[in-house]
Write an enzyme that holds these catalytic residues in place. Sequence first.
Site, PDB file in Angstrom:
ATOM      1  N   ASP A 287     -12.527  -2.692 -21.403  1.00  0.00           N
ATOM      2  CA  ASP A 287     -11.372  -2.003 -20.831  1.00  0.00           C
ATOM      3  C   ASP A 287     -11.902  -1.157 -19.667  1.00  0.00           C
ATOM      4  OD1 ASP A 287      -8.866  -1.109 -20.246  1.00  0.00           O
ATOM      5  OD2 ASP A 287      -8.348  -0.534 -22.287  1.00  0.00           O
TER       6      ASP A 287
HETATM    7  C1  NOJ Z   1      -6.511   0.315 -19.174  1.00  0.00           C
HETATM    8  C2  NOJ Z   1      -5.647  -0.269 -20.254  1.00  0.00           C
HETATM    9  O1  NOJ Z   1      -6.056   0.228 -21.511  1.00  0.00           O
HETATM   10  C3  NOJ Z   1      -5.693  -1.776 -20.295  1.00  0.00           C
HETATM   11  O2  NOJ Z   1      -4.758  -2.237 -21.242  1.00  0.00           O
HETATM   12  C4  NOJ Z   1      -5.448  -2.347 -18.942  1.00  0.00           C
HETATM   13  O3  NOJ Z   1      -5.428  -3.747 -18.995  1.00  0.00           O
HETATM   14  C5  NOJ Z   1      -6.514  -1.842 -18.003  1.00  0.00           C
HETATM   15  N1  NOJ Z   1      -6.427  -0.395 -17.910  1.00  0.00           N
HETATM   16  C6  NOJ Z   1      -6.404  -2.452 -16.619  1.00  0.00           C
HETATM   17  O4  NOJ Z   1      -5.320  -1.970 -15.958  1.00  0.00           O
END
Ligand code: NOJ
Length: 752
Positions: A287
């Site tokens: 993430d």
């Molecule tokens: C953080 C989020 O937790 C995740 O779900 C997302 O895909 C990413 N940012 C990218 O934007």
Amino acid sequence: MKIGIKGIVLLSIMAISACSEQKETKKSRVDDLLAEMTLEEKIGQLNQYSIGAELTGPGEKQGQAKRRYEELKNGGIGSVLNLLGAKNARETQRQVVENSRLGIPLIFSFDVVHGYKTMFPIPLGESASWDLELMEATAAVAAKEAAAAGIQWTFAPMVDISRDARWGRVMEGAGEDPYLGSAIAVARVKGFQGESLSDPATIAACAKHFAGYGFVESGKDYNNVYVGENQLMNTIVPPFKAAKDAGVATFMNAFNDIDGVPSTASTFLLRDILKGNWQYKGVVVSDWNSIGELISHGVAKDKREAAKLAITAGADIDMEGVVYIDHLKELVEAGEINEDLIDDAAKRVLQLKEDLGLLDDPYLYFDENREKETLLKKEHLDLAREAGRKSIVLLKNQDDLLPLKASNIALIGPLMKDKDSPIGNWRAAAEAGSAVSLYEGLTKALPDANFTYAEGVKLSVGPNNFFQEVEVETGDRSGFAEAINKARNAETVIVAMGETAYMSGEGRSRSEIGLPGLQLELLKEIYKVNKNIILVLMNGRPLTLAWEDENIPAIVEAWHLGSEAGHAIADVLTGKYNPAGKLPMTFPRAVGQVPIYYNHKMTGRPSSAPGQVFYTHHTDVDNSPLYPFGYGLSYSSFVYSDISVSESLLKADGEITASVTVKNTSDVDGEEVVQLYIRDLVGTITRPVKELKGFKKVMIPAGGSIEVEFTVDPEMLAYYKGDLKYGAEPGDFELFIGTNARDTQSVQFELK
Ligand code: NOJ
């Protein structure tokens, strides 16, 4: 010999032959490419940056633009996120393909969660449709639009099970149930990915966040998670396994730790389960900076150590961490990690590029004409309206106040004319303020009605956007008088209240989950002058609605329904569409009951002698929820009878049939979601009081009656019993069929 991507493409064109040979050619193309690559180039494939105008995480790294541009040209970046539009993507791709040594194309990724330009209901809302074909169809349209705009990879579906409505991200998931969540995960993966990833109308999906993110303590985003193996394997993991079995191209790590081990560094989750037991061959992306955050978690002392932990555990791509690109090389050179780890991760990324068709044509997805023709097509908006109305849940309808009969109607509330909130959070490329408001929907649907309007109260002050806290309005009552006056003079009052788009979503956890701000106060004032109130809720999570349920005669849960929200709600209010949505998540009576969910365990003290206190309960609120899982009314009424099983003995290799009769006792045709639950009466470990094991959405004509059947086999009774042992246990089971998790009939059978 330097072959490079251009040479490899040529070789593969020359090698056109039988299907099996082609497959071999493809496989060897990735291997050939890998063999050509330097260690730096392989590490470049594992580096992902946000380089577009959009930002979907903390943005302090923007100062590194120059470095990013250089890395782009040197093959130091394997994929990007947040860069939108066929034209922009083509130009960026050109930089990479023409300037880097091997010309390996980038993958362009983005959070396409519930639509790209045409917005469908937020996933929690759409899950209330219990309509898998619908969810596959909306994901397919989201993919089509995104792919036309230069995207090949979405970070969706979020398949995190959550039982905590305080957690803002419940809006992104399918609710609380592992069975429903698994079925929806499969539908969405199939929708995004279609038949073939190399079709330029499909995109790669991503099962996220692996794992445990929905169980953050006190519902606070990014918080720690404490679950044991039973909870992990029986509740959290099933939708991930279902997505894997459906061929999901990628997985994403979770921000949280589980009992001390951050998911991004969990060899148990990634090496033992995902890449071990399940033999998963796809890509695992971290993430946003979740590898760098291993330092904040306190399991790595610096970025170098964080890189080592994450690559060892099995995180293939570093999203926005700038950790792999800076440290993997020195770790290999120092002999601290084996280069095989890098090869394996890079090969997964290259294989994804191959599967997406990018190694054949790096520009496959960048067609501006296609982009223009595809976005916001009429048929996409029609599907959004259909998805919207199918997602609506009728929570209460006393004295058949709905469908609307009145023609002298006051329209009140901060969300009545709101054209932005219905789009919801995680809105991809949607235009702000582009949804059909409820006001627009109703005035169009009922041109002859006499409407008056007052906003009554504001819901928030200042900005509503992805980054900032939304400040709830708590002081300004200046609009109350007008709203009360208009309500007094109307036959019926329709009140639109709830949450703005950015009151739920990432970073939007709440400690109170009632109607925010002054809304309830205004509602109570309106109630004093006119009791004929239809409350339309727009929100991204279950809310506590005890007073509303006790006093307001009609309540409609309309979530954040997307581009066509106003029309979809009007379809339901006017009776043009008979609602059939069912809650995918329990609505509590009070926030103190959270986490509250239907498939809980018994405990040792489920009840006590009357008047005594020694049992599992709160002293100030009933144990039951306000609205149970699976609950939702219709303008029809259904009566269940004659539950039975074909045999009371189920053999280990056999199956039995459970059936029930459902009668539509009303004079309107209606759809009903018939739900099958099973309880394992005695297990090696404690078992839930019931678990959803099947459902069927059926149309029953007015006055008609149908028999609904479910096949029951031992696989449906299997679970993880501890030490990763999986299977069904012989003994007695209770089988329930009903209209929601609470209102069921039951019958017993035995597994021999
Ligand atoms: C953080 C989020 O937790 C995740 O779900 C997302 O895909 C990413 N940012 C990218 O934007």
